[in-house]
Design an enzyme around this catalytic site. Sequence first.
Site, PDB file in Angstrom:
ATOM      1  N   GLN A  97      42.742  39.301  14.539  1.00  0.00           N
ATOM      2  CA  GLN A  97      43.096  39.236  16.113  1.00  0.00           C
ATOM      3  C   GLN A  97      44.592  38.781  16.090  1.00  0.00           C
ATOM      4  OE1 GLN A  97      42.143  35.356  18.162  1.00  0.00           O
ATOM      5  NE2 GLN A  97      40.889  36.529  19.349  1.00  0.00           N
ATOM      6  N   TYR A 137      45.934  31.524  26.749  1.00  0.00           N
ATOM      7  CA  TYR A 137      47.060  31.812  25.864  1.00  0.00           C
ATOM      8  C   TYR A 137      48.058  32.759  26.609  1.00  0.00           C
ATOM      9  CZ  TYR A 137      44.402  29.135  22.440  1.00  0.00           C
ATOM     10  OH  TYR A 137      43.671  28.037  21.925  1.00  0.00           O
ATOM     11  N   ARG A 185      30.664  29.174  15.812  1.00  0.00           N
ATOM     12  CA  ARG A 185      30.109  27.849  15.031  1.00  0.00           C
ATOM     13  C   ARG A 185      28.693  28.133  14.601  1.00  0.00           C
ATOM     14  NH1 ARG A 185      32.639  26.532  19.792  1.00  0.00           N
ATOM     15  NH2 ARG A 185      33.755  24.637  19.936  1.00  0.00           N
ATOM     16  N   CYS A 205      40.103  29.464  14.429  1.00  0.00           N
ATOM     17  CA  CYS A 205      41.340  29.017  13.873  1.00  0.00           C
ATOM     18  C   CYS A 205      40.833  27.907  12.638  1.00  0.00           C
ATOM     19  CB  CYS A 205      42.287  28.354  14.813  1.00  0.00           C
ATOM     20  SG  CYS A 205      43.028  29.557  15.996  1.00  0.00           S
ATOM     21  N   ARG A 227      40.200  40.723  23.517  1.00  0.00           N
ATOM     22  CA  ARG A 227      39.323  39.559  23.946  1.00  0.00           C
ATOM     23  C   ARG A 227      39.857  39.000  25.330  1.00  0.00           C
ATOM     24  NH1 ARG A 227      37.239  34.567  20.843  1.00  0.00           N
ATOM     25  NH2 ARG A 227      35.287  35.950  20.526  1.00  0.00           N
ATOM     26  N   SER A 278      33.324  36.084  14.595  1.00  0.00           N
ATOM     27  CA  SER A 278      34.190  35.753  15.890  1.00  0.00           C
ATOM     28  C   SER A 278      35.621  34.930  15.283  1.00  0.00           C
ATOM     29  CB  SER A 278      33.563  34.879  16.850  1.00  0.00           C
ATOM     30  OG  SER A 278      34.292  34.940  18.210  1.00  0.00           O
ATOM     31  N   PRO A 279      36.669  35.379  15.847  1.00  0.00           N
ATOM     32  CA  PRO A 279      37.741  34.570  15.272  1.00  0.00           C
ATOM     33  C   PRO A 279      37.649  33.209  15.603  1.00  0.00           C
ATOM     34  CG  PRO A 279      38.543  36.552  16.703  1.00  0.00           C
ATOM     35  CD  PRO A 279      37.083  36.271  16.966  1.00  0.00           C
ATOM     36  N   ALA A 305      43.213  33.715  15.116  1.00  0.00           N
ATOM     37  CA  ALA A 305      44.078  34.325  15.691  1.00  0.00           C
ATOM     38  C   ALA A 305      45.377  34.299  14.794  1.00  0.00           C
ATOM     39  CB  ALA A 305      44.564  33.330  17.122  1.00  0.00           C
TER      40      ALA A 305
END
Length: 356
Positions: free
Chosen positions: A99, A181, A323, A25, A229, A22-23, A57
């Site tokens: 992404q 966002y 995670r 940061c 997403r 998963s994306p 992202a």
Amino acid sequence: MSSLFTSLTIRGITLKNRIVVSPMCMYSSTDGMANDWHLMHLGSRAVGGAGLIITEAAAVSPEGRITPDDLGIWKDEHVPGLQRITAFLTAQGAVPGIQLAHAGRKASTTSPWNGSHVVPATGGGWQTVAPSAVPFHAGQPTPTALTQAGIDQVVADFRAATLRAVAAGFQVLEVHAAHGYLLHAFLSPLSNTRTDAFGGSFENRIRLLRQVVETTRAAWPAQLPLFVRISATDWTEGGWTAEDSVALAIILQELGVDVIDCSTGGNVPTAAIPVGPGYQVRFAEKIKRETGLLTGAVGMITTATEAEAIVASGQADLVLLAREMLRDPNFPLHAAQELGVDVAWPNQYARAKPRP
């Protein structure tokens, strides 16, 4: 047989398994540039056996960054560093994805380990933008409500970023319309109080996302998959709902979106979210069941048995791990062993592969 380790073909791309990085940061860029950290971080997950790896992202404009340390794709100079990453991921049998994002009113903050504070203009920060002049947190600087010209620029920025993603060698593109966002902020009536063509009704509030999807799909090769997403619910009365998400998914499918990546929340700091193992999976299941679209499930999925059950039961087509992938870059290899599936290990590591 394992559903988790069954391949999946989407348009012209085949994923060797249903495990997606998963994306996440990393807040480790200077001027948006990908560097050795990104290569090692993403590359190790490819060595570890993930079928699809989506970058964190990548900001489509400088003001679209969450922090000054975010990855970027707003200028051509970003492409070579990203090419280096996609080449390595592909060589390891993983599909490289990116992404694209604009942080909106949640931009111009410090990285988490520096407190996630607002970065003032005197400290290198910038004016944030949003659908409406409503800050995310009370007491934060008020964002500027985007004008029509500003909205047009956002759409143009997503298109330009898409073309750079093609040049960089990515094979999956994901539009980030979640977590409060910019695009999510337009979707939700809690953050969008506009009275023009981009506010008010459901049709108006989804207009910007529609325009972004239309322009990215047109610029993105037809044989490559497009993901979106979303936050499937705001977890707050009067906000975006699961039913809204189903209605949106039907429209996005018509626009050429292939997968809905189903997260939740992020738009309201006071939302009461019932966090627990697999707490967001039911939204992926609902959208998949009611629209027929492929979906991805995400959120506190930490074991091979959990991931296997999600795919095997038809709740989602992909499982996105965040995670757990930080804790164990080799999760796919370990999951295969736990589920009794024989998968290839990198030649360089084959001597360490457990024998039956």
